[in-house]
Design an enzyme around this catalytic site. Structure first.
Site, PDB file in Angstrom:
ATOM      1  N   CYS A 124      30.852 -25.684 -27.404  1.00 24.41           N
ATOM      2  CA  CYS A 124      31.869 -26.531 -28.061  1.00 24.41           C
ATOM      3  C   CYS A 124      31.503 -28.010 -28.013  1.00 24.41           C
ATOM      4  CB  CYS A 124      33.232 -26.307 -27.413  1.00 24.41           C
ATOM      5  SG  CYS A 124      33.681 -24.573 -27.330  1.00 24.41           S
ATOM      6  N   HIS A 265      38.414 -31.746 -28.627  1.00 28.27           N
ATOM      7  CA  HIS A 265      38.076 -30.355 -28.915  1.00 28.27           C
ATOM      8  C   HIS A 265      39.378 -29.552 -29.071  1.00 28.27           C
ATOM      9  CE1 HIS A 265      36.255 -26.548 -29.056  1.00 28.27           C
ATOM     10  NE2 HIS A 265      36.579 -26.177 -27.829  1.00 28.27           N
ATOM     11  N   ASN A 295      40.124 -22.070 -32.110  1.00 29.66           N
ATOM     12  CA  ASN A 295      38.966 -22.721 -31.494  1.00 29.66           C
ATOM     13  C   ASN A 295      37.713 -22.355 -32.296  1.00 29.66           C
ATOM     14  OD1 ASN A 295      36.868 -23.557 -29.873  1.00 29.66           O
ATOM     15  ND2 ASN A 295      37.693 -22.679 -27.983  1.00 29.66           N
TER      16      ASN A 295
HETATM   17  O1  UT7 Z   1      36.312 -23.851 -26.099  1.00 31.20           O
HETATM   18  C1  UT7 Z   1      35.676 -23.746 -24.873  1.00 31.20           C
HETATM   19  C2  UT7 Z   1      36.567 -23.845 -23.754  1.00 31.20           C
HETATM   20  N1  UT7 Z   1      37.609 -22.840 -23.776  1.00 31.20           N
HETATM   21  C3  UT7 Z   1      38.783 -23.226 -23.344  1.00 31.20           C
HETATM   22  O2  UT7 Z   1      38.982 -24.380 -23.104  1.00 31.20           O
HETATM   23  C4  UT7 Z   1      39.845 -22.184 -23.102  1.00 31.20           C
HETATM   24  C5  UT7 Z   1      40.485 -22.447 -21.755  1.00 31.20           C
HETATM   25  N2  UT7 Z   1      41.484 -21.474 -21.351  1.00 31.20           N
HETATM   26  C6  UT7 Z   1      42.664 -21.307 -21.991  1.00 31.20           C
HETATM   27  O3  UT7 Z   1      42.908 -21.921 -23.015  1.00 31.20           O
HETATM   28  C7  UT7 Z   1      43.679 -20.399 -21.375  1.00 31.20           C
HETATM   29  O4  UT7 Z   1      43.288 -20.082 -20.057  1.00 31.20           O
HETATM   30  C8  UT7 Z   1      43.909 -19.084 -22.180  1.00 31.20           C
HETATM   31  C9  UT7 Z   1      44.628 -19.387 -23.483  1.00 31.20           C
HETATM   32  C10 UT7 Z   1      42.563 -18.417 -22.449  1.00 31.20           C
HETATM   33  C11 UT7 Z   1      44.792 -18.128 -21.379  1.00 31.20           C
HETATM   34  O5  UT7 Z   1      46.029 -18.762 -21.044  1.00 31.20           O
HETATM   35  P1  UT7 Z   1      46.566 -18.725 -19.546  1.00 31.20           P
HETATM   36  O6  UT7 Z   1      47.882 -19.364 -19.541  1.00 31.20           O
HETATM   37  O7  UT7 Z   1      45.486 -19.311 -18.672  1.00 31.20           O
HETATM   38  O8  UT7 Z   1      46.755 -17.187 -19.305  1.00 31.20           O
HETATM   39  P2  UT7 Z   1      46.078 -16.247 -18.213  1.00 31.20           P
HETATM   40  O9  UT7 Z   1      44.658 -15.988 -18.545  1.00 31.20           O
HETATM   41  O10 UT7 Z   1      46.394 -16.792 -16.862  1.00 31.20           O
HETATM   42  O11 UT7 Z   1      46.916 -14.906 -18.431  1.00 31.20           O
HETATM   43  C12 UT7 Z   1      48.314 -14.866 -18.190  1.00 31.20           C
HETATM   44  C13 UT7 Z   1      48.820 -13.491 -18.599  1.00 31.20           C
HETATM   45  C14 UT7 Z   1      47.974 -12.360 -18.047  1.00 31.20           C
HETATM   46  O12 UT7 Z   1      48.838 -11.292 -17.714  1.00 31.20           O
HETATM   47  P3  UT7 Z   1      49.283 -11.045 -16.191  1.00 31.20           P
HETATM   48  O13 UT7 Z   1      48.007 -10.803 -15.442  1.00 31.20           O
HETATM   49  O14 UT7 Z   1      49.977 -12.289 -15.753  1.00 31.20           O
HETATM   50  O15 UT7 Z   1      50.166  -9.847 -16.291  1.00 31.20           O
HETATM   51  C15 UT7 Z   1      47.113 -11.948 -19.207  1.00 31.20           C
HETATM   52  O16 UT7 Z   1      46.710 -10.601 -19.142  1.00 31.20           O
HETATM   53  O17 UT7 Z   1      48.765 -13.360 -20.023  1.00 31.20           O
HETATM   54  C16 UT7 Z   1      48.059 -12.173 -20.374  1.00 31.20           C
HETATM   55  N3  UT7 Z   1      47.394 -12.378 -21.635  1.00 31.20           N
HETATM   56  C17 UT7 Z   1      47.979 -12.136 -22.827  1.00 31.20           C
HETATM   57  N4  UT7 Z   1      49.211 -11.681 -23.150  1.00 31.20           N
HETATM   58  C18 UT7 Z   1      49.502 -11.554 -24.435  1.00 31.20           C
HETATM   59  C19 UT7 Z   1      46.134 -12.842 -21.861  1.00 31.20           C
HETATM   60  N5  UT7 Z   1      45.895 -12.902 -23.192  1.00 31.20           N
HETATM   61  C20 UT7 Z   1      47.025 -12.473 -23.798  1.00 31.20           C
HETATM   62  C21 UT7 Z   1      47.395 -12.311 -25.140  1.00 31.20           C
HETATM   63  N6  UT7 Z   1      48.634 -11.851 -25.409  1.00 31.20           N
HETATM   64  N7  UT7 Z   1      46.551 -12.615 -26.160  1.00 31.20           N
END
Ligand code: UT7
Length: 338
Positions: A124, A265, A295
């Site tokens: 990115c 970004h 993204n």
């Molecule tokens: O471009 C290069 C750099 N990339 C980034 O900067 C991305 C950085 N990361 C993020 O933007 C975020 O971490 C994400 C959007 C990828 C994820 O958001 P989060 O608030 O960090 O969620 P998480 O990974 O902590 O997951 C929270 C919950 C989990 O369930 P449990 O374990 O709490 O039951 C996941 O399984 O959300 C669940 N989950 C989803 N639920 C519904 C993960 N993806 C999804 C989804 N729909 N698509």
């Protein structure tokens, strides 16, 4: 995190952005459509990321095609033909082929026979890595002009069964033409780039390279897809983009209050909000389009720069901060005086 800031060399010719362009594939994929593919919801995607829809390239539409279409618009705005271009740098992690570089196909599409063409792989941050390479190449006098492009077809490397990643990414391309700045008509003031290879495993595509070649008859297809430890990447993204922003602002001899527009970004609205809060920049001075495109990795800052330009968000003399973060880990920032 280590950071290597680069301030402008006094012996260098100042370099400006003379034209920008972008191209997004026609096909729109909404959050509602993703609800039919994986266990997710429009509400989860919108509230956790800010993304509402993304573009998906057509079959047969490769990264080089997206790149060339964005480049044509940037060249037109700069008043150049493909044949005038001396240097083409394509930033991508989704090249048409492992070799040759996607930039070679773009050279062919544009009829830029005299151009030296190669790719940069910095995820990115790639477009801003390309910007700094092009700035120093044109600023040193080694090349008369440069065409830089961020282009991605991430839909080809996303596991459409993995809700952790497939809701985040989209396809698209953005481009810019760099020329020597005459009579002080706008210039790139500073760039700050950084890399931390120790965190490489947080975000990668494990298969397809020499470490793990993909075999047609072997069931290792999952290794061809983007894998990310989202929560960890999130923390690094906020810290690195804040530090990189401050480094570029200081290298340009400015303070955050001088910034008229921040073009970050476009990965996650919550990441952008966290940076804006830490830098104490007004939310109205931030360009955001991730709701429409998701993204798009190396293309994200390039597309946003072009849209901001064409919407008249930057006036002559405005100081614009560009900042990105991605796999590598890599991060990069630049200050442009428009
Ligand atoms: O471009 C290069 C750099 N990339 C980034 O900067 C991305 C950085 N990361 C993020 O933007 C975020 O971490 C994400 C959007 C990828 C994820 O958001 P989060 O608030 O960090 O969620 P998480 O990974 O902590 O997951 C929270 C919950 C989990 O369930 P449990 O374990 O709490 O039951 C996941 O399984 O959300 C669940 N989950 C989803 N639920 C519904 C993960 N993806 C999804 C989804 N729909 N698509």
């Amino acid at each position: 995190m280590k950071n290597s800031a680069v301030s402008p060399d006094q012996k260098m010719i100042p370099v400006r952005i003379a034209g920008t362009g972008s191209y997004l594939p026609e096909r729109i994929m909404t959050n509602q459509e993703l609800e039919d593919l994986v266990d997710t919801s429009d509400d989860w995607i919108t509230s956790r990321t800010g993304i509402r829809e993304r573009r998906i390239a057509a079959e047969g539409e490769h990264t080089s095609h997206l790149a060339a279409k964005a480049a044509e618009k940037a060249l037109e705005q700069a008043g150049l033909d493909g044949a005038d271009v001396h240097l083409i740098i394509v930033a991508t992690i989704t090249p048409d082929t492992l070799t040759p570089a996607t930039a070679c196909y773009v050279q062919q599409h544009l009829g830029s026979q005299r151009a030296v063409a190669f790719d940069v792989s910095a995820a990115c941050s790639g477009f801003l890595y390309a910007l700094e390479l092009a700035r120093t190449s044109v600023g040193s006098g080694a090349f008369r002009n440069a065409l830089i492009i961020g282009a991605e077809k991430l839909s080809a490397f996303v596991d459409w069964n993995d809700r952790n990643t497939c809701v985040l990414f989209g396809d698209g391309a953005g481009a810019a033409v760099l020329l020597p700045s005459e009579n002080g008509d706008g210039k790139i003031l500073s760039c700050a780039l950084g890399t931390d290879g120790a965190q490489a495993e947080l975000l990668n595509i494990p298969g397809g390279g020499s470490a793990c070649p993909l075999k047609v008859d072997a069931p290792n297809e999952k290794l061809a897809y983007l894998a990310m430890q989202g929560r960890e990447v999130f923390k690094h993204a906020v810290n690195a983009m804040k530090t990189a922003s401050i480094d570029a602002i200081e290298a340009a001899g400015l303070t955050a209050s001088d910034i008229k527009l921040l073009i970050p970004h476009q990965a996650n609205l919550r990441i952008i909000d966290a940076i804006v809060e830490r830098l104490e920049i007004d939310r109205e001075d931030v360009f955001i389009n991730l709701d429409k495109y998701g993204n798009t990795s190396a293309a994200a800052v390039a597309i946003a720069l072009d849209e901001a330009n064409r919407q008249g968000r930057m006036e002559k003399g405005d100081k614009v901060l560009l900042v990105a973060f991605g796999a590598g880990l890599t991060w990069a920032s630049a200050i442009i005086e428009w």
